[in-house]
Design a protein around this motif. Structure first.
Motif, PDB file in Angstrom:
ATOM      1  N   ALA A  98      36.331  31.755  81.599  1.00  0.00           N
ATOM      2  CA  ALA A  98      35.270  32.141  82.524  1.00  0.00           C
ATOM      3  C   ALA A  98      35.871  32.580  83.844  1.00  0.00           C
ATOM      4  N   GLY A  99      35.231  33.551  84.461  1.00  0.00           N
ATOM      5  CA  GLY A  99      35.680  33.981  85.772  1.00  0.00           C
ATOM      6  C   GLY A  99      34.580  34.736  86.486  1.00  0.00           C
ATOM      7  N   ILE A 100      34.606  34.690  87.801  1.00  0.00           N
ATOM      8  CA  ILE A 100      33.686  35.495  88.602  1.00  0.00           C
ATOM      9  C   ILE A 100      34.387  36.816  88.830  1.00  0.00           C
ATOM     10  N   ILE A 101      33.974  37.791  88.057  1.00  0.00           N
ATOM     11  CA  ILE A 101      34.678  39.070  87.985  1.00  0.00           C
ATOM     12  C   ILE A 101      33.662  40.181  88.153  1.00  0.00           C
ATOM     13  N   SER A 102      34.044  41.244  88.805  1.00  0.00           N
ATOM     14  CA  SER A 102      33.089  42.306  89.107  1.00  0.00           C
ATOM     15  C   SER A 102      32.679  43.102  87.879  1.00  0.00           C
ATOM     16  N   SER A 103      33.507  43.088  86.845  1.00  0.00           N
ATOM     17  CA  SER A 103      33.178  43.837  85.642  1.00  0.00           C
ATOM     18  C   SER A 103      33.939  43.245  84.455  1.00  0.00           C
ATOM     19  N   ALA A 104      33.634  43.745  83.291  1.00  0.00           N
ATOM     20  CA  ALA A 104      34.318  43.262  82.091  1.00  0.00           C
ATOM     21  C   ALA A 104      35.821  43.499  82.208  1.00  0.00           C
ATOM     22  N   THR A 105      36.577  42.525  81.752  1.00  0.00           N
ATOM     23  CA  THR A 105      38.024  42.649  81.820  1.00  0.00           C
ATOM     24  C   THR A 105      38.674  41.975  80.626  1.00  0.00           C
ATOM     25  N   ALA A 106      39.751  42.575  80.161  1.00  0.00           N
ATOM     26  CA  ALA A 106      40.514  42.027  79.054  1.00  0.00           C
ATOM     27  C   ALA A 106      41.749  41.267  79.523  1.00  0.00           C
ATOM     28  N   LYS A 107      41.935  41.209  80.832  1.00  0.00           N
ATOM     29  CA  LYS A 107      43.132  40.582  81.385  1.00  0.00           C
ATOM     30  C   LYS A 107      42.925  39.086  81.564  1.00  0.00           C
ATOM     31  N   GLY A 108      43.723  38.312  80.895  1.00  0.00           N
ATOM     32  CA  GLY A 108      43.591  36.877  80.982  1.00  0.00           C
ATOM     33  C   GLY A 108      43.734  36.345  82.396  1.00  0.00           C
ATOM     34  N   ARG A 109      44.567  36.979  83.181  1.00  0.00           N
ATOM     35  CA  ARG A 109      44.789  36.493  84.545  1.00  0.00           C
ATOM     36  C   ARG A 109      43.572  36.634  85.438  1.00  0.00           C
ATOM     37  N   ASP A 110      42.589  37.432  85.017  1.00  0.00           N
ATOM     38  CA  ASP A 110      41.372  37.593  85.814  1.00  0.00           C
ATOM     39  C   ASP A 110      40.408  36.425  85.639  1.00  0.00           C
ATOM     40  N   TYR A 111      40.647  35.607  84.623  1.00  0.00           N
ATOM     41  CA  TYR A 111      39.752  34.479  84.353  1.00  0.00           C
ATOM     42  C   TYR A 111      40.307  33.221  85.015  1.00  0.00           C
ATOM     43  N   ASP A 112      39.432  32.446  85.592  1.00  0.00           N
ATOM     44  CA  ASP A 112      39.856  31.267  86.345  1.00  0.00           C
ATOM     45  C   ASP A 112      39.876  29.986  85.518  1.00  0.00           C
ATOM     46  N   ASP A 113      38.948  29.880  84.597  1.00  0.00           N
ATOM     47  CA  ASP A 113      38.780  28.626  83.866  1.00  0.00           C
ATOM     48  C   ASP A 113      38.921  28.869  82.371  1.00  0.00           C
ATOM     49  N   TRP A 114      39.555  27.915  81.694  1.00  0.00           N
ATOM     50  CA  TRP A 114      39.830  28.040  80.266  1.00  0.00           C
ATOM     51  C   TRP A 114      39.476  26.748  79.541  1.00  0.00           C
ATOM     52  N   GLY A 115      39.037  26.908  78.298  1.00  0.00           N
ATOM     53  CA  GLY A 115      38.838  25.747  77.454  1.00  0.00           C
ATOM     54  C   GLY A 115      40.134  25.351  76.767  1.00  0.00           C
ATOM     55  N   GLN A 116      40.038  24.321  75.967  1.00  0.00           N
ATOM     56  CA  GLN A 116      41.232  23.790  75.300  1.00  0.00           C
ATOM     57  C   GLN A 116      41.535  24.529  73.993  1.00  0.00           C
ATOM     58  N   GLY A 117      40.596  25.311  73.536  1.00  0.00           N
ATOM     59  CA  GLY A 117      40.796  26.086  72.319  1.00  0.00           C
ATOM     60  C   GLY A 117      40.306  25.384  71.065  1.00  0.00           C
ATOM     61  N   THR A 118      40.004  26.177  70.058  1.00  0.00           N
ATOM     62  CA  THR A 118      39.607  25.649  68.762  1.00  0.00           C
ATOM     63  C   THR A 118      40.362  26.424  67.684  1.00  0.00           C
ATOM     64  N   GLN A 119      40.922  25.703  66.723  1.00  0.00           N
ATOM     65  CA  GLN A 119      41.759  26.310  65.701  1.00  0.00           C
ATOM     66  C   GLN A 119      40.920  26.904  64.584  1.00  0.00           C
ATOM     67  N   VAL A 120      41.231  28.143  64.252  1.00  0.00           N
ATOM     68  CA  VAL A 120      40.632  28.802  63.087  1.00  0.00           C
ATOM     69  C   VAL A 120      41.755  29.138  62.124  1.00  0.00           C
ATOM     70  N   THR A 121      41.635  28.663  60.904  1.00  0.00           N
ATOM     71  CA  THR A 121      42.630  28.939  59.869  1.00  0.00           C
ATOM     72  C   THR A 121      41.923  29.569  58.685  1.00  0.00           C
ATOM     73  N   VAL A 122      42.410  30.733  58.286  1.00  0.00           N
ATOM     74  CA  VAL A 122      41.783  31.472  57.192  1.00  0.00           C
ATOM     75  C   VAL A 122      42.762  31.535  56.030  1.00  0.00           C
ATOM     76  N   SER A 123      42.350  31.016  54.898  1.00  0.00           N
ATOM     77  CA  SER A 123      43.197  31.050  53.713  1.00  0.00           C
ATOM     78  C   SER A 123      42.827  32.238  52.839  1.00  0.00           C
ATOM     79  N   SER A 124      43.821  32.763  52.160  1.00  0.00           N
ATOM     80  CA  SER A 124      43.589  33.946  51.328  1.00  0.00           C
ATOM     81  C   SER A 124      43.187  33.562  49.910  1.00  0.00           C
TER      82      SER A 124
END
Length: 124
Positions: A98-124
């Motif tokens: 999450a970040g207070i950003i003026s427009s959509a951005t793909a740059k991770g450094r523009d975001y201020d807050d991050w979650g801990q992540g959730t693992q996704v594993t896809v088996s073939s």
């Protein structure tokens, strides 16, 4: 500051779908942008897409268009990432940001807050 908690990851088979959730708490403003990123083992973090909190407009990385859908529930301050037709190459830790950003951005450094992540594993 916004606190983010992702959930919904797991082990799935190729072709299945998953919906990841990101519960946000704290002060959220219409100027917030909520992004989804992923990081596969041995690879750099990759932008998936984002949603503008105030307008619900969504933006996706070109490589993510078609199978990934971001949405939000303003009543519960939850952001979702729907992934359809999962492929083994989608295996990664998925992060909400999450970040207070003026427009959509793909740059991770523009975001201020991050979650801990959730693992996704896809088996073939």
């Amino acid at each position: 500051q916004v606190q983010l908690v992702e959930s919904g990851g797991g082990l799935v088979q190729a072709g299945e779908s998953l919906r990841l959730s990101c519960a946000a708490s704290g002060r959220i403003f219409v100027s917030h942008v909520m992004g989804w990123f992923r990081q596969a083992p041995g690879k750099e973090r990759e932008f998936v897409g984002c949603i503008l909190w105030g307008s619900d407009n969504t933006y996706y990385a070109d490589s993510m268009k078609g199978r990934f859908t971001i949405s939000k529930d303003g009543a519960t301050n939850t952001v979702y990432l729907q992934i359809d037709n999962l492929k083994p190459e989608d295996t990664a830790v998925y992060y909400c940001a999450a970040g207070i950003i003026s427009s959509a951005t793909a740059k991770g450094r523009d975001y201020d807050d991050w979650g801990q992540g959730t693992q996704v594993t896809v088996s073939s």
